[in-house]
Write a protein that holds these residues in place. Sequence first.
Motif, PDB file in Angstrom:
ATOM      1  N   MET A  26      23.648  54.876  45.213  1.00  0.00           N
ATOM      2  CA  MET A  26      24.414  54.005  44.329  1.00  0.00           C
ATOM      3  C   MET A  26      23.606  52.782  43.925  1.00  0.00           C
ATOM      4  SD  MET A  26      28.335  53.964  45.787  1.00  0.00           S
ATOM      5  CE  MET A  26      28.893  52.915  44.412  1.00  0.00           C
ATOM      6  N   LEU A  30      22.781  52.056  39.985  1.00  0.00           N
ATOM      7  CA  LEU A  30      23.407  50.914  39.327  1.00  0.00           C
ATOM      8  C   LEU A  30      22.446  49.748  39.120  1.00  0.00           C
ATOM      9  CD1 LEU A  30      26.854  50.891  41.188  1.00  0.00           C
ATOM     10  CD2 LEU A  30      26.324  51.872  38.945  1.00  0.00           C
ATOM     11  N   TYR A  38      23.555  49.113  35.179  1.00  0.00           N
ATOM     12  CA  TYR A  38      23.965  47.776  34.729  1.00  0.00           C
ATOM     13  C   TYR A  38      22.798  46.962  34.179  1.00  0.00           C
ATOM     14  CZ  TYR A  38      28.681  48.342  36.496  1.00  0.00           C
ATOM     15  OH  TYR A  38      29.973  48.773  36.691  1.00  0.00           O
ATOM     16  N   THR A  52      38.015  47.099  30.915  1.00  0.00           N
ATOM     17  CA  THR A  52      38.616  46.311  31.989  1.00  0.00           C
ATOM     18  C   THR A  52      39.791  45.495  31.463  1.00  0.00           C
ATOM     19  OG1 THR A  52      37.096  44.474  31.620  1.00  0.00           O
ATOM     20  CG2 THR A  52      36.410  46.176  33.197  1.00  0.00           C
ATOM     21  N   GLU A 156      37.128  43.651  39.125  1.00  0.00           N
ATOM     22  CA  GLU A 156      36.359  44.904  39.112  1.00  0.00           C
ATOM     23  C   GLU A 156      34.892  44.644  39.481  1.00  0.00           C
ATOM     24  OE1 GLU A 156      37.139  48.206  36.650  1.00  0.00           O
ATOM     25  OE2 GLU A 156      38.766  47.192  35.584  1.00  0.00           O
ATOM     26  N   ASP A 159      34.343  47.155  43.565  1.00  0.00           N
ATOM     27  CA  ASP A 159      34.314  48.616  43.469  1.00  0.00           C
ATOM     28  C   ASP A 159      32.936  49.156  43.089  1.00  0.00           C
ATOM     29  OD1 ASP A 159      34.485  47.680  40.802  1.00  0.00           O
ATOM     30  OD2 ASP A 159      35.353  49.559  40.134  1.00  0.00           O
ATOM     31  N   ALA A 160      32.085  48.319  42.515  1.00  0.00           N
ATOM     32  CA  ALA A 160      30.760  48.758  42.090  1.00  0.00           C
ATOM     33  C   ALA A 160      29.673  48.476  43.128  1.00  0.00           C
ATOM     34  CB  ALA A 160      30.385  48.091  40.764  1.00  0.00           C
ATOM     35  N   ASP A 235      40.878  44.528  41.962  1.00  0.00           N
ATOM     36  CA  ASP A 235      40.106  45.758  41.887  1.00  0.00           C
ATOM     37  C   ASP A 235      41.008  46.948  42.113  1.00  0.00           C
ATOM     38  OD1 ASP A 235      37.540  47.058  41.594  1.00  0.00           O
ATOM     39  OD2 ASP A 235      36.689  45.290  42.572  1.00  0.00           O
ATOM     40  N   ASP A 266      28.637  55.154  35.230  1.00  0.00           N
ATOM     41  CA  ASP A 266      29.127  54.126  36.141  1.00  0.00           C
ATOM     42  C   ASP A 266      29.568  54.777  37.443  1.00  0.00           C
ATOM     43  OD1 ASP A 266      29.971  51.572  36.988  1.00  0.00           O
ATOM     44  OD2 ASP A 266      32.030  52.067  36.443  1.00  0.00           O
ATOM     45  N   THR A 268      31.465  54.134  41.123  1.00  0.00           N
ATOM     46  CA  THR A 268      32.316  53.213  41.860  1.00  0.00           C
ATOM     47  C   THR A 268      32.964  53.947  43.029  1.00  0.00           C
ATOM     48  OG1 THR A 268      34.279  53.711  40.512  1.00  0.00           O
ATOM     49  CG2 THR A 268      32.885  51.880  39.785  1.00  0.00           C
ATOM     50  N   GLN A 270      36.703  53.345  45.482  1.00  0.00           N
ATOM     51  CA  GLN A 270      37.893  52.528  45.657  1.00  0.00           C
ATOM     52  C   GLN A 270      37.671  51.485  46.739  1.00  0.00           C
ATOM     53  OE1 GLN A 270      41.750  54.188  46.080  1.00  0.00           O
ATOM     54  NE2 GLN A 270      41.534  55.629  44.406  1.00  0.00           N
TER      55      GLN A 270
END
Length: 360
Positions: A26, A30, A38, A52, A156, A159-160, A235, A266, A268, A270
């Motif tokens: 991840m 990301l 990102y 969002t 948000e 979660d990332a 989130d 993307d 993510t 939870q």
Amino acid sequence: MSDAPLLGELRRLIAIEGPITIERYMALCLGHPVHGYYRTRDPLGAAGDFTTAPEISQIFGELLGLWTAEVWHGLGRPASFRLVELGPGRGTLMADALRALRAAAPDCLAAADLHLVETSPTLRAAQSRALANAAPTWHESIDTLPAGPAIVLANEFFDALPVRQYQRTERGWCERRVGLVGDALAFGLSPEPVPEIAAQAAPGAILTLPAVALDLVRQIASRLAQEGGALAAIDYGDLYGGTADTLQAVARHRFADPLEAPGETDLTAQVDFAALARAAAGAGASVHGPVTQADFLLALGLAERAERLAARANPVQAAAVKAGAERLIDRTTRGMGNLFKVLGLTGPGGPDLPGLPRRA
């Protein structure tokens, strides 16, 4: 398999070092300095991959601006405080929040020193345009935020953050990894179980450990305990945690394979709000909530604000205002109202937080 630029690097890395953890996968997908998701794009809006709450309705940011003013009053109206947003997107939330402060609480706005924690050059450029008159200071992490009381908004964001995952097997809990089958990325498991995990679950259950998020929330909680202030984290996630696999990828507003086109979708997972609350309390913070996004926004006056905006708009605009507000509090299975939660933190003895009951 897509010819995503990051894929070749992942193949070489795995060939040399062996399968990598979900957390590392991840982080590379990301945040890779050249090919990270990102780092290379604006993912928001109809032309991006997801939308969002601030992009859905201006009311979201306005209410958080008014929430900030109430918290500032509860802190004793400090002459100066750090207004911080983690992962500010395009700057839409903060622009709406500052507009609300300018109209309803100019004294709070005058005391606010704006700081944005953002690693994406593309999004920093968008934030600079949206907040051109607010003179924000940007940071790569919270480590460089100046001392003093802080009101922190994080929509948000958690979660990332990369997570570790473990799968229950007959041998115990084995860490989930990403390896290669031929040239294709594939999920697999470490051969040896992790003896420190004693949770009971059926074979195949997935346990997610948000180690990065837990470290960050401990750091924020410690700061709030020492310097004063508050955090509102909004989130998608679970109030109590669980053993389902919540790792997901989204591209063009549709779910995608997390291993397909690394760096192009993307990723993510939870948010485990119960785990964040425990970590924050252990670091000395007072915990408020979590509650559902619907309950939080309704307590802050979303319905009344929507009615006032609609009353001043033409019929088409009024319908859009009402639709946007309803989308934020939609409690159906696929709606944001119950899926998204809000967690608040203050230092011990800090003020009550609007819309967020203090936990024992």
